[in-house]
Scaffold this active site. Structure first.
Site, PDB file in Angstrom:
ATOM      1  CB  SER A 177      -0.934   0.004   1.206  1.00 31.49           C
ATOM      2  OG  SER A 177      -1.794  -1.114   1.185  1.00 31.49           O
ATOM      3  CG  HIS A 229      -2.306   3.860   3.271  1.00 36.18           C
ATOM      4  ND1 HIS A 229      -3.636   3.670   3.596  1.00 36.18           N
ATOM      5  CD2 HIS A 229      -1.823   2.623   2.987  1.00 36.18           C
ATOM      6  CE1 HIS A 229      -3.934   2.388   3.508  1.00 36.18           C
ATOM      7  NE2 HIS A 229      -2.853   1.733   3.143  1.00 36.18           N
TER       8      HIS A 229
END
Length: 317
Positions: A177, A229
């Site tokens: 991610s 993220h």
């Protein structure tokens, strides 16, 4: 900002390629995407290897514990109460290279900052990330080549791992991610630094900001590593200003018209390039020093934990 591209392997289709968002010159180069598909295959292969090592039937015993999809043999998944994403155990992930703060800092296993991005918590986690990678990455590789996209992917993944380690020190973390958000960040900075060539600026910006906002909001749910993220996004955002700069629209035509000579790059592109290089070098250096000194980011930012999990009446963090 070299005048010539070093990425010659896989170069194809020199010519116009209609794009809704921006105007392309007739001489713009397009590459065949092979790196992103290779990364997808590598992630699938690693997941299969992890499930082989996990061998749920051999390790799970007892009447109240049952592996999921036992017909898969040693590739069957852990009980859903242990892993609802249809994947291996936490101990297997840790053994195979998951990001774990104590091992990185106290056992000097810095390689986990990169190895964790090739591991996934389960098949749902894997498929979600790989479909997103295909959707985002192939377009970027076709436009900018495998070297630049590969660098953004790896360095953004590293940036995400570093920030995650600074703030989440009581759990393990896996997944691509951070690298994916790095590609999203690079897409945003590419739009901003190449603003003059975009034909539908507002549509491109709104679409991209909407995708980024939704994904960051989902990162505030429990058990999602939003620090990876955010770290990946910020790293990719800076890298986009450095690696994804395009010549100004009309620069090629001006080369043959000496009366209207146009600079290849605008002054604001040079400024963004320099500022981004400084931020990248300083940011990653400071973060790495803090990490290996054993610093806890939460002590320096009391509210930052809300960025990764925001408590509501429906769940706790």
């Amino acid at each position: 900002m070299a005048n010539r591209d070093v990425e010659r392997v896989g170069k194809k289709n020199r010519g116009a390629n209609n794009n809704y968002f921006y105007e392309e010159s007739s001489g713009e180069t397009h590459w065949t995407s092979w790196l992103i598909p290779a990364i997808v295959v590598a992630n699938l292969a690693v997941f299969i290897a992890v499930m082989f090592v996990n061998d749920c039937p051999k390790k799970i015993t007892g009447p109240n514990k049952e592996c999921v999809a036992r017909f898969l043999g040693r590739f069957s998944f852990q009980p859903l109460k242990e892993n609802p994403l249809f994947g291996p155990s936490s101990s297997t992930l840790e053994k195979m290279g998951a990001l774990e703060w104590r091992k990185v800092v106290h056992e000097h296993q810095g390689w986990r900052l990169l190895s964790c991005m090739w591991l996934h918590a389960g098949i749902i986690h894997l498929l979600t990330n790989m479909l997103s990678l295909i959707f985002i990455g192939i377009r970027l590789e076709q436009q900018f080549g495998f070297i630049r996209v590969g660098l953004i992917y790896l360095i953004s993944g590293l940036g995400g791992s570093i920030l995650s380690s600074l703030f989440l020190q009581e759990s393990i973390s896996v997944g691509a991610s951070g690298a994916l958000f790095g590609l999203l960040g690079a897409m945003l900075s590419e739009l901003l630094t190449n603003w003059t060539i975009y034909a539908n600026k507002a549509a491109a910006l709104i679409t991209l900001l909407f995708i980024i906002a939704i994904n960051l909001a989902l990162g505030m749910l429990p058990r999602v590593d939003n620090f990876a993220h955010i770290g990946g996004f910020l790293t990719g955002f800076c890298l986009g200003f450095v690696l994804l700069v395009r010549p100004q629209y009309g620069w090629e035509a001006s080369r043959t018209n000496t009366s209207r000579t146009k600079r290849k790059y605008s002054m604001y592109q040079y400024v963004l390039f320099v500022v981004s290089v400084v931020l990248l070098v300083v940011g990653l250096t400071v973060a790495l020093v803090m990490l290996f000194k054993g610093e806890n980011g939460n002590k320096h930012c009391k509210w930052c934990h809300y960025l990764s999990c925001f408590p509501t009446s429906k769940w706790t963090c």
